[in-house]
Write a protein that holds these residues in place. Structure first.
Motif, PDB file in Angstrom:
ATOM      1  N   ASN A  75       0.814  -1.216   0.000  1.00  0.00           N
ATOM      2  CA  ASN A  75       0.000   0.000   0.000  1.00  0.00           C
ATOM      3  C   ASN A  75       0.848   1.266   0.000  1.00  0.00           C
ATOM      4  OD1 ASN A  75       1.009  -0.403   2.549  1.00  0.00           O
ATOM      5  ND2 ASN A  75      -0.854   0.203   3.613  1.00  0.00           N
ATOM      6  N   ARG A  76       2.096   1.158  -0.411  1.00  0.00           N
ATOM      7  CA  ARG A  76       3.015   2.304  -0.420  1.00  0.00           C
ATOM      8  C   ARG A  76       3.147   2.864  -1.833  1.00  0.00           C
ATOM      9  NH1 ARG A  76       5.409   3.798   4.551  1.00  0.00           N
ATOM     10  NH2 ARG A  76       5.053   2.091   5.965  1.00  0.00           N
ATOM     11  N   PRO A  77       3.326   4.198  -1.953  1.00  0.00           N
ATOM     12  CA  PRO A  77       3.543   4.780  -3.281  1.00  0.00           C
ATOM     13  C   PRO A  77       4.938   4.404  -3.798  1.00  0.00           C
ATOM     14  CG  PRO A  77       3.772   6.451  -1.597  1.00  0.00           C
ATOM     15  CD  PRO A  77       3.301   5.198  -0.896  1.00  0.00           C
ATOM     16  N   PRO A  78       5.141   4.486  -5.097  1.00  0.00           N
ATOM     17  CA  PRO A  78       6.480   4.221  -5.649  1.00  0.00           C
ATOM     18  C   PRO A  78       7.492   5.169  -5.019  1.00  0.00           C
ATOM     19  CG  PRO A  78       4.866   4.472  -7.402  1.00  0.00           C
ATOM     20  CD  PRO A  78       4.184   4.849  -6.118  1.00  0.00           C
ATOM     21  N   GLY A  79       8.708   4.699  -4.893  1.00  0.00           N
ATOM     22  CA  GLY A  79       9.745   5.525  -4.293  1.00  0.00           C
ATOM     23  C   GLY A  79      11.112   4.953  -4.585  1.00  0.00           C
ATOM     24  N   VAL A  80      12.082   5.355  -3.800  1.00  0.00           N
ATOM     25  CA  VAL A  80      13.469   4.905  -3.930  1.00  0.00           C
ATOM     26  C   VAL A  80      13.710   3.865  -2.837  1.00  0.00           C
ATOM     27  CG1 VAL A  80      15.887   5.616  -3.824  1.00  0.00           C
ATOM     28  CG2 VAL A  80      14.180   7.148  -4.842  1.00  0.00           C
ATOM     29  N   THR A 134      19.768  11.289  -1.685  1.00  0.00           N
ATOM     30  CA  THR A 134      19.897  12.366  -2.672  1.00  0.00           C
ATOM     31  C   THR A 134      18.872  12.205  -3.788  1.00  0.00           C
ATOM     32  OG1 THR A 134      22.250  12.613  -2.179  1.00  0.00           O
ATOM     33  CG2 THR A 134      21.489  13.469  -4.306  1.00  0.00           C
ATOM     34  N   GLU A 135      18.723  10.977  -4.305  1.00  0.00           N
ATOM     35  CA  GLU A 135      17.765  10.719  -5.393  1.00  0.00           C
ATOM     36  C   GLU A 135      16.329  10.943  -4.934  1.00  0.00           C
ATOM     37  OE1 GLU A 135      18.303  10.094  -8.682  1.00  0.00           O
ATOM     38  OE2 GLU A 135      20.380  10.545  -8.172  1.00  0.00           O
ATOM     39  N   ALA A 136      15.993  10.480  -3.725  1.00  0.00           N
ATOM     40  CA  ALA A 136      14.634  10.661  -3.217  1.00  0.00           C
ATOM     41  C   ALA A 136      14.292  12.142  -3.096  1.00  0.00           C
ATOM     42  CB  ALA A 136      14.483   9.957  -1.868  1.00  0.00           C
ATOM     43  N   GLU A 137      15.241  12.930  -2.598  1.00  0.00           N
ATOM     44  CA  GLU A 137      15.017  14.377  -2.488  1.00  0.00           C
ATOM     45  C   GLU A 137      14.889  15.019  -3.864  1.00  0.00           C
ATOM     46  OE1 GLU A 137      17.118  16.113   1.423  1.00  0.00           O
ATOM     47  OE2 GLU A 137      18.500  15.306  -0.067  1.00  0.00           O
ATOM     48  N   ALA A 138      15.776  14.651  -4.770  1.00  0.00           N
ATOM     49  CA  ALA A 138      15.795  15.270  -6.096  1.00  0.00           C
ATOM     50  C   ALA A 138      14.513  15.022  -6.869  1.00  0.00           C
ATOM     51  CB  ALA A 138      16.996  14.762  -6.893  1.00  0.00           C
ATOM     52  N   HIS A 139      13.897  13.862  -6.637  1.00  0.00           N
ATOM     53  CA  HIS A 139      12.695  13.493  -7.395  1.00  0.00           C
ATOM     54  C   HIS A 139      11.429  13.543  -6.551  1.00  0.00           C
ATOM     55  CE1 HIS A 139      15.149  12.419 -10.822  1.00  0.00           C
ATOM     56  NE2 HIS A 139      15.953  11.791  -9.984  1.00  0.00           N
ATOM     57  N   ASP A 140      11.551  14.100  -5.335  1.00  0.00           N
ATOM     58  CA  ASP A 140      10.420  14.239  -4.420  1.00  0.00           C
ATOM     59  C   ASP A 140       9.667  12.912  -4.258  1.00  0.00           C
ATOM     60  OD1 ASP A 140       8.870  15.648  -2.621  1.00  0.00           O
ATOM     61  OD2 ASP A 140       7.400  16.234  -4.141  1.00  0.00           O
ATOM     62  N   LEU A 141      10.442  11.859  -3.937  1.00  0.00           N
ATOM     63  CA  LEU A 141       9.884  10.524  -3.747  1.00  0.00           C
ATOM     64  C   LEU A 141      10.157  10.058  -2.324  1.00  0.00           C
ATOM     65  CD1 LEU A 141      11.110   8.824  -7.044  1.00  0.00           C
ATOM     66  CD2 LEU A 141       8.734   9.391  -6.446  1.00  0.00           C
ATOM     67  N   PRO A 142       9.327   9.164  -1.804  1.00  0.00           N
ATOM     68  CA  PRO A 142       9.639   8.583  -0.490  1.00  0.00           C
ATOM     69  C   PRO A 142      10.833   7.635  -0.593  1.00  0.00           C
ATOM     70  CG  PRO A 142       7.626   7.610  -1.379  1.00  0.00           C
ATOM     71  CD  PRO A 142       8.053   8.697  -2.333  1.00  0.00           C
ATOM     72  N   LEU A 143      11.527   7.477   0.517  1.00  0.00           N
ATOM     73  CA  LEU A 143      12.683   6.586   0.575  1.00  0.00           C
ATOM     74  C   LEU A 143      12.353   5.418   1.489  1.00  0.00           C
ATOM     75  CD1 LEU A 143      15.667   5.851   0.105  1.00  0.00           C
ATOM     76  CD2 LEU A 143      16.241   7.397   1.998  1.00  0.00           C
ATOM     77  N   TYR A 144      12.522   4.210   0.980  1.00  0.00           N
ATOM     78  CA  TYR A 144      12.310   2.987   1.746  1.00  0.00           C
ATOM     79  C   TYR A 144      13.680   2.370   2.019  1.00  0.00           C
ATOM     80  CZ  TYR A 144       7.697   3.744  -0.214  1.00  0.00           C
ATOM     81  OH  TYR A 144       6.504   4.307  -0.588  1.00  0.00           O
ATOM     82  N   VAL A 145      14.044   2.256   3.286  1.00  0.00           N
ATOM     83  CA  VAL A 145      15.333   1.692   3.676  1.00  0.00           C
ATOM     84  C   VAL A 145      15.055   0.281   4.188  1.00  0.00           C
ATOM     85  CG1 VAL A 145      17.412   1.998   5.052  1.00  0.00           C
ATOM     86  CG2 VAL A 145      16.102   4.007   4.307  1.00  0.00           C
ATOM     87  N   PRO A 151      20.694  17.295   6.467  1.00  0.00           N
ATOM     88  CA  PRO A 151      19.905  16.062   6.593  1.00  0.00           C
ATOM     89  C   PRO A 151      18.929  15.871   5.435  1.00  0.00           C
ATOM     90  CG  PRO A 151      19.883  17.311   8.643  1.00  0.00           C
ATOM     91  CD  PRO A 151      20.515  18.193   7.600  1.00  0.00           C
ATOM     92  N   CYS A 152      18.664  14.641   5.134  1.00  0.00           N
ATOM     93  CA  CYS A 152      17.711  14.297   4.086  1.00  0.00           C
ATOM     94  C   CYS A 152      16.314  14.729   4.512  1.00  0.00           C
ATOM     95  CB  CYS A 152      17.738  12.783   3.849  1.00  0.00           C
ATOM     96  SG  CYS A 152      16.538  12.212   2.638  1.00  0.00           S
ATOM     97  N   THR A 153      15.601  15.348   3.591  1.00  0.00           N
ATOM     98  CA  THR A 153      14.250  15.820   3.893  1.00  0.00           C
ATOM     99  C   THR A 153      13.177  14.946   3.270  1.00  0.00           C
ATOM    100  OG1 THR A 153      14.323  17.297   1.983  1.00  0.00           O
ATOM    101  CG2 THR A 153      14.999  18.219   4.126  1.00  0.00           C
TER     102      THR A 153
END
Length: 118
Positions: free
Chosen positions: A23-28, A47-58, A106-108
């Motif tokens: 149920n998560r949106p596409p992201g990095v 960096t990529e998540a911020e640049a493309h305004d995407l959520p980051l999944y670690v 910090p990553c936003t």
């Protein structure tokens, strides 16, 4: 100077059977095991998540039973599995904190941490 540990309030999602929540949106996606290479990849993913305004999944993956347990053993090792998962979640939080501290800022990006059993 004392070093604060990872923030225990950072939620970690526990997923089973090797599947992230659907149920998560596409992201990095960044897999992290705490190695130097994975920390570099995590920084790049931030960096990529911020640049493309995407959520980051670690993501961290834990294999609690490489060959499975014989009948009756699962109950005996449940506490060990829970300890292993909690340890991996703590390691994931520490990795994020370490990378955040090393960055110029910090990553936003929206970020969520996932420990997957598989």
């Amino acid at each position: 100077m004392t070093s604060a540990g990872p923030d225990p309030s950072v939620p970690v999602v526990l997923s089973v059977l090797g599947r992230l929540p659907t149920n998560r949106p596409p992201g990095v996606l960044a897999a992290c095991d705490g190695s130097d290479g994975s920390l570099w990849a995590l920084d790049r993913a931030m960096t990529e998540a911020e640049a493309h305004d995407l959520p980051l999944y670690v993501l961290a993956v834990v294999n609690p039973a490489p060959t499975g347990y014989p009948p009756g053993m699962a109950e005996l090792v449940q506490e060990s599995v829970e300890t292993l998962v909690e340890s991996m979640a703590d390691g994931l939080r520490r990795a994020v904190v370490a990378v955040q501290r090393a960055r110029a800022r910090p990553c936003t990006a929206e970020m969520s941490l996932h420990v997957v059993l598989g």
